[in-house]
Design an enzyme around this catalytic site. Structure first.
Site, short mmCIF file in Angstrom:
data_model
loop_
_atom_site.label_atom_id
_atom_site.label_comp_id
_atom_site.label_asym_id
_atom_site.label_seq_id
_atom_site.Cartn_x
_atom_site.Cartn_y
_atom_site.Cartn_z
CD GLU A 157 -73.44 -26.36 -0.49
OE1 GLU A 157 -72.43 -27.16 -0.40
OE2 GLU A 157 -73.19 -25.05 -0.34
CD GLU A 315 -73.89 -23.25 4.06
OE1 GLU A 315 -72.46 -23.47 3.56
OE2 GLU A 315 -74.56 -24.21 3.96
C1 GAL Z 1 -70.98 -25.33 2.34
C2 GAL Z 1 -71.85 -26.46 3.06
C3 GAL Z 1 -71.56 -26.42 4.44
C4 GAL Z 1 -70.10 -26.08 4.84
C5 GAL Z 1 -69.46 -25.15 4.04
C6 GAL Z 1 -68.12 -24.72 4.41
O1 GAL Z 1 -70.89 -25.78 1.07
O2 GAL Z 1 -73.27 -26.53 2.81
O3 GAL Z 1 -72.08 -27.62 5.17
O4 GAL Z 1 -69.33 -27.44 4.49
O5 GAL Z 1 -69.61 -25.29 2.79
O6 GAL Z 1 -67.65 -23.74 3.52
#
Ligand code: GAL
Length: 684
Positions: A157, A315
């Site tokens: 990110e 994710e």
């Molecule tokens: C994302 C990040 C992850 C984790 C996740 C939690 O933005 O890439 O490492 O922190 O959020 O929701």
């Protein structure tokens, strides 16, 4: 339609997996062993590894430890699980920050960060660039040929900006390159305003709360520079990966609604788009239906970044987050529905953050596949493994894509400029929300849409919708006109064609170079207070219902006609009777101008009429019930139709042709029932 191959033939199925952080559990071999057993039970076929592992990989400067990672990767591979291997630049070891303070970020107010957090680094620092390149080279040398490794996950990110002196120097160079002379820069920035003329490149500083905030050209260029600098940083990161493992595709995970980077530009440098999606389902401030529209828009945007090539949902949470204001659990059905929503819009994966819940640290309460209890006997685990099983059954969808006849222009540079603009209201300019309000009507009718920026090719669409295109590039204007001339339809709104790419107002009447396309000119824009409203009334010559009134709020553009036909007029205030909706025949096409921000029902009626007029193809011919959408992916043999019910009620969808239920093969005639939050995949 073409089938894509994201992984150069190495993988040919939908991915299902998670961010996996075994480096937090190296002292617990029993847990690492259990992980493999559970991953198989959860029907996972991929894990993203090493995202924040720098301190475990290089505990001291130049001392590398890869043995633990060898074991993990080998073990995953032997158990049929692929690896998306990360480069670790998202967070740094303490020795690096202590020895080379230049790697830490400086904020806009020029305060310098201490060691801590993540994503806290300077994108210019030669030391950080060198150190990350060294470790990336080591990773590529060691794992670039490993059969488990199917993709590089570069950093995590990327975001934010750094205002240190190194960045300031590079910014000045970037400006010199762009403008050539100070004279040109000063003219482009209109810097004689408030005596801000620059007489030396060295005097230029990035925007700061205690410094420059009123030269919008500077503010825009700083955003462009920061975005370019991040991309340069990324390009530095991937050099050794490309050199040593040219066959392995590269991605970096993008973010939801992120405003700091020009993803359209970034997209040109990555092989596969991936992004992280965390919608707040079941909240008290947004309905699930609107939330679904918002997620759909983002999925469509990420697919459109590479012109329809499938992306990865890198994710998502299998249950809840820990950072939203309220960590509400996904209600039964929502996990499957929201995951398959990503697939429906073009994702070739469903991946989670994270595999196993951390025991400590700020994310210890974030949802994960394996909870602190450590076994498979949880609701979430069951949801995940059921979804994994389903993905295995629909694997022929892999690589298929979406064909859209409609595009909504959502442009990042325009977004920057709109946010920066002082006036006509400070709040509720709502560019993204406005784009969503147009988009929603197509989602609701089950019509595929691409989300593009103003630089993309318009010629492949029938309809291009460009709401609030405030910052308009000359070239965009020319291409839009050509598009309409050749038979395309364009819809735009108030606050379009106001400034050029340097944020300088067009002289000679708005919407600047689009004035002849719409055959109107915008004389004044009335911004209303929240409690104010006007109405627009449909005239009798339009396809909408004569006499129908709609409420107009927030913005009312007072336009003058220059040949356009009036479809609606304002009802009250001093501009009663003046045009509020117009259409202009231009070449073989038409250009609609919506002068005011109208209630939802207006756009609904307007687009229902336009869809039938343009004969746009719908995934399901009959009208879909409220809260239900139908999205489609295709290859040359089949259409895969996803019927999704985001409402809280059972819904019936009428069919005008026989369709086959994808997994069961059952033939469905006449109609299909969707329960609350149900998704059904059909094949045609
Ligand atoms: C994302 C990040 C992850 C984790 C996740 C939690 O933005 O890439 O490492 O922190 O959020 O929701």
């Amino acid at each position: 339609m073409q089938k894509y191959d994201l992984f150069n033939g190495k993988v040919n199925n939908l991915l299902h997996g998670a961010d996996y952080n075994p480096d937090q559990w190296l002292h617990r071999p029993d847990i690492l062993e259990k992980d493999i057993e559970l991953m198989k039970k959860a029907n996972c076929n991929v894990m993203s590894l090493g995202i924040f592992s720098w301190s475990t990989l290089e505990p001291e400067e130049g001392q590398f430890q890869f043995e633990w990672l060898d074991q993990i990767i080998n073990n995953l591979y032997q158990n049929g699980i692929n690896v998306i291997l990360a480069t670790p630049s998202g967070a740094r070891p303490d020795w690096l920050a202590a020895k080379y303070p230049e790697v830490l970020r400086v904020n806009a107010d020029r305060s310098k960060n201490l060691f801590g957090e993540r994503h806290n680094h300077c994108y210019t620092s030669p030391v950080y660039r060198e150190k990350i390149k060294i470790i990336n080279r080591k990773l590529a040398e060691r794992y670039g040929n490993h059969p488990a490794v199917i993709m590089w996950h570069v950093s995590n990110e990327y975001g934010g900006d750094c205002h240190c002196e190194l960045c300031q120097q590079d910014f000045r160079k970037w400006l010199q390159n762009k403008y050539g002379s100070l004279e040109n820069l000063n003219r482009s920035w209109w810097s004689s305003f408030w005596s801000h003329t620059y007489t030396d490149w060295q005097n230029i500083e990035s925007p700061a709360p205690q410094g420059m905030q009123s030269v919008h050209g500077l503010a825009l260029d700083w955003k462009r520079f920061s975005s370019d600098q991040t991309i340069e940083f990324y390009k530095n990161e991937i050099e050794p990966l490309r050199e040593i493992s040219p066959e392995i595709p590269i991605t970096t995970n993008f973010m939801y609604k992120y405003i700091g980077l020009n993803y359209w530009k970034f997209a040109q440098e990555v092989d596969v788009i991936s992004w992280d999606s965390y919608p707040s389902w079941h909240s008290d401030y947004e309905t699930d239906i609107n939330r679904a529209v918002d997620s759909a828009f983002m999925h469509d945007m990420f697919r459109s970044l590479k012109d329809g090539k499938p992306f990865l949902l890198m994710e998502s949470t299998p249950s809840k987050t820990n950072w939203q204001s309220v960590a509400k659990l996904k209600r039964p059905g929502m996990h499957k529905l929201s995951s398959l929503q990503a697939i429906a819009h073009g994702s070739d994966s469903v991946q989670y953050f994270q595999w196993r819940k951390s025991r400590g640290g700020v994310e210890k309460f974030h949802g994960s596949v394996v909870d602190h209890v450590g076994n498979e006997n949880t609701r979430v685990f069951k949801d995940v493994s059921e979804l994994g099983a389903e993905l295995q059954k629909i694997t022929s969808i892999t690589g298929t894509s979406v064909k859209a006849e409609v595009a909504v222009v959502f442009d990042q540079e325009n977004r920057w400029a709109i946010n920066e603009a002082s006036g006509p209201r400070q709040e509720k300019k709502d560019y993204l929300k406005t784009c969503l309000s147009h988009y929603k009507n197509f989602w609701q009718q089950g019509i595929s849409v691409d989300i593009i920026n103003q630089e993309k090719d318009f010629s492949k669409y029938k309809l291009v919708i460009a709401p609030m295109l405030y910052l308009l590039k000359e070239d965009t204007a020319a291409r839009l006109k050509k598009f309409v001339k050749n038979g395309g339809t364009v819809v735009s709104t108030y606050w379009t064609g106001i400034v050029n790419e340097n944020d300088l107002c067009f002289l000679g009447g708005f919407p600047g170079p689009l004035r002849d396309l719409f055959a109107i000119w915008s004389e004044e824009l009335d911004a209303l207070y929240d409690q104010d409203s006007n109405q627009i009334v449909i005239k009798d010559n339009s396809e909408l219902k004569t006499g129908q009134e709609y409420e107009a709020k927030t913005f009312c553009d007072l336009i003058q006609l220059e040949g356009a036909e009036v479809l609606a007029e304002y009802k009250s205030d001093f501009y009663a009777g003046r045009p509020a909706l117009t259409v202009n025949d231009y070449g073989k096409g038409k250009a609609y101008y919506i002068a005011s921000r109208n209630e939802e029902q207006f756009l609904k009626d307007f687009y229902y009429s336009l869809v039938s007029k343009l004969n746009l193809s719908k995934t399901i011919v009959s009208q879909l019930p409220e809260g239900v959408t139908a999205q489609k992916r295709s290859d040359k043999n089949y259409d895969y139709i996803f019927l999704m019910n985001f409402s809280q009620d059972e819904k019936k969808v009428d069919l005008t042709e026989e369709l086959m239920e994808f997994v069961s093969g059952n033939v469905i005639k006449d109609s299909i029932i969707l329960e609350k939050y149900e998704v059904k995949i059909l094949k045609k």
